[in-house]
Design a protein around this motif. Structure first.
Motif, short mmCIF file in Angstrom:
data_model
loop_
_atom_site.label_atom_id
_atom_site.label_comp_id
_atom_site.label_asym_id
_atom_site.label_seq_id
_atom_site.Cartn_x
_atom_site.Cartn_y
_atom_site.Cartn_z
N GLY A 1 0.78 -1.22 0.00
CA GLY A 1 0.00 0.00 0.00
C GLY A 1 0.81 1.27 0.00
N LYS A 2 2.14 1.17 0.13
CA LYS A 2 2.97 2.37 0.10
C LYS A 2 3.20 2.78 -1.36
CE LYS A 2 5.48 0.92 4.29
NZ LYS A 2 4.94 1.89 5.25
N THR A 3 3.44 4.06 -1.56
CA THR A 3 3.71 4.54 -2.92
C THR A 3 5.18 4.35 -3.28
OG1 THR A 3 4.01 6.78 -2.04
CG2 THR A 3 1.84 6.23 -2.94
N LEU A 4 5.46 4.35 -4.58
CA LEU A 4 6.82 4.13 -5.05
C LEU A 4 7.05 4.91 -6.34
CD1 LEU A 4 9.58 2.60 -5.11
CD2 LEU A 4 8.39 0.79 -6.39
N MET B 1 3.22 -2.54 -3.88
CA MET B 1 3.34 -1.10 -3.74
C MET B 1 2.55 -0.40 -4.85
SD MET B 1 7.37 -0.78 -2.69
CE MET B 1 7.19 0.80 -1.89
N ILE B 2 2.16 0.84 -4.58
CA ILE B 2 1.45 1.65 -5.56
C ILE B 2 2.51 2.43 -6.33
CG2 ILE B 2 -0.28 3.44 -5.93
CD1 ILE B 2 -1.42 2.67 -3.15
N VAL C 1 -5.93 5.64 3.02
CA VAL C 1 -6.86 4.61 2.54
C VAL C 1 -6.13 3.33 2.12
CG1 VAL C 1 -8.55 6.32 1.81
CG2 VAL C 1 -6.86 5.50 0.17
N ALA C 2 -4.82 3.30 2.26
CA ALA C 2 -4.05 2.13 1.83
C ALA C 2 -4.55 0.82 2.43
CB ALA C 2 -2.56 2.33 2.13
N PRO C 3 -4.87 0.77 3.75
CA PRO C 3 -5.37 -0.51 4.31
C PRO C 3 -6.63 -0.99 3.61
CG PRO C 3 -4.71 0.97 6.08
CD PRO C 3 -4.69 1.79 4.81
N PHE C 4 -7.50 -0.06 3.22
CA PHE C 4 -8.72 -0.45 2.51
C PHE C 4 -8.42 -0.86 1.07
CE2 PHE C 4 -12.27 0.92 -0.29
CZ PHE C 4 -13.20 -0.02 0.09
#
Length: 244
Positions: A139-142, A169-170, A217-220
């Motif tokens: 869910g973390k951005t990259l 990762m996003i 909102v990453a967990p969702f």
């Protein structure tokens, strides 16, 4: 095509209907909004004294900090090769704690033999897919960047995109590839004005936006049917009194 809820089992016989969720806009209504500065971990892939991947990473750090982000750059000096030392090695612990702390990452590697460097891959390999019940990168951005000694190439960034997807990762759409990097930096290490520099600005701006947009909102966003099913099945096994 619409069906009544009681028809779901006949339509999707292999689905646990109590675990299938239809996402709606309302699902985002009760999600909190973080007030701290977005947190970014930056990794670079060379140990040279004049490392262009490090210089490019430092330019990215300045941009993210100017936008209001909190930035930490991991120094790969002293990091052992994967499996050469235990997970308790101080550099491994440092890297994993930073990965857990971060909400977004930047990976910047030189291209060597048409691929990312071994230094870059070692850092990524030391970041686990799971750490207890926590997924440090999910869910973390990259954002991905590369430097080349010759003409422009995208081999390293393409490889890092694959790894980012593997680590859930996003990975943002934009990316940076700096050709003939030795011509793009001043003696003091600062990047010269150019279309390459402006692309780095674009990439960091996009990373910042995606991080602010998704971090709460990453967990969702990464909640999955298969994992909900696995969790329920494991719970059922642990509470099955007939098996005692």
């Amino acid at each position: 095509m619409s069906h009544q809820p009681n028809d779901l089992q006949s339509i999707l016989p292999n689905i646990a209907d109590d675990l299938l969720k239809a996402p709606t806009v309302k699902d985002f209504a009760n999600i909190g909004a973080a007030t701290h500065a977005p947190r970014f971990l930056l990794l670079y892939g060379s140990l040279r004294d004049r490392s262009y991947s490090r210089l490019l990473t430092m330019e990215a750090a300045r941009l993210l900090e100017a936008m209001g982000g909190e930035v930490k750059i991991f120094d790969p000096h002293g990091l052992p090769m994967p499996d050469a030392e235990p997970e308790t090695h101080p550099k491994v612990v440092e890297l994993r704690e930073l990965a857990q702390w971060s909400e977004g990452m930047v990976w910047c590697s030189p291209e060597r033999h048409g691929a990312m460097s071994g230094i870059m891959k070692a850092q990524i390999d030391w970041i686990p897919l799971t750490q207890g019940a926590v997924r440090p990168t999910q869910g973390k951005t990259l954002a991905v960047m590369q430097v080349s000694g010759g003409s422009q190439s995208f081999n390293a960034v393409n490889q890092m995109r694959i790894l980012g997807r593997w680590m859930r990762m996003i990975t943002i759409p934009n990316q940076s590839s700096v050709a003939k990097a030795y011509l793009e930096f001043e003696e003091d290490g600062r990047m010269k004005p150019s279309s390459y520099y402006e692309r780095v600005v674009d990439v960091m701006e996009e990373l910042f936006k995606f991080t602010v947009l998704t971090r709460d909102v990453a967990p969702f966003l990464v909640d999955r049917y298969s994992e909900r099913r696995e969790t329920r099945d494991l719970l059922a096994k642990r509470t099955n009194l007939n098996a005692i």
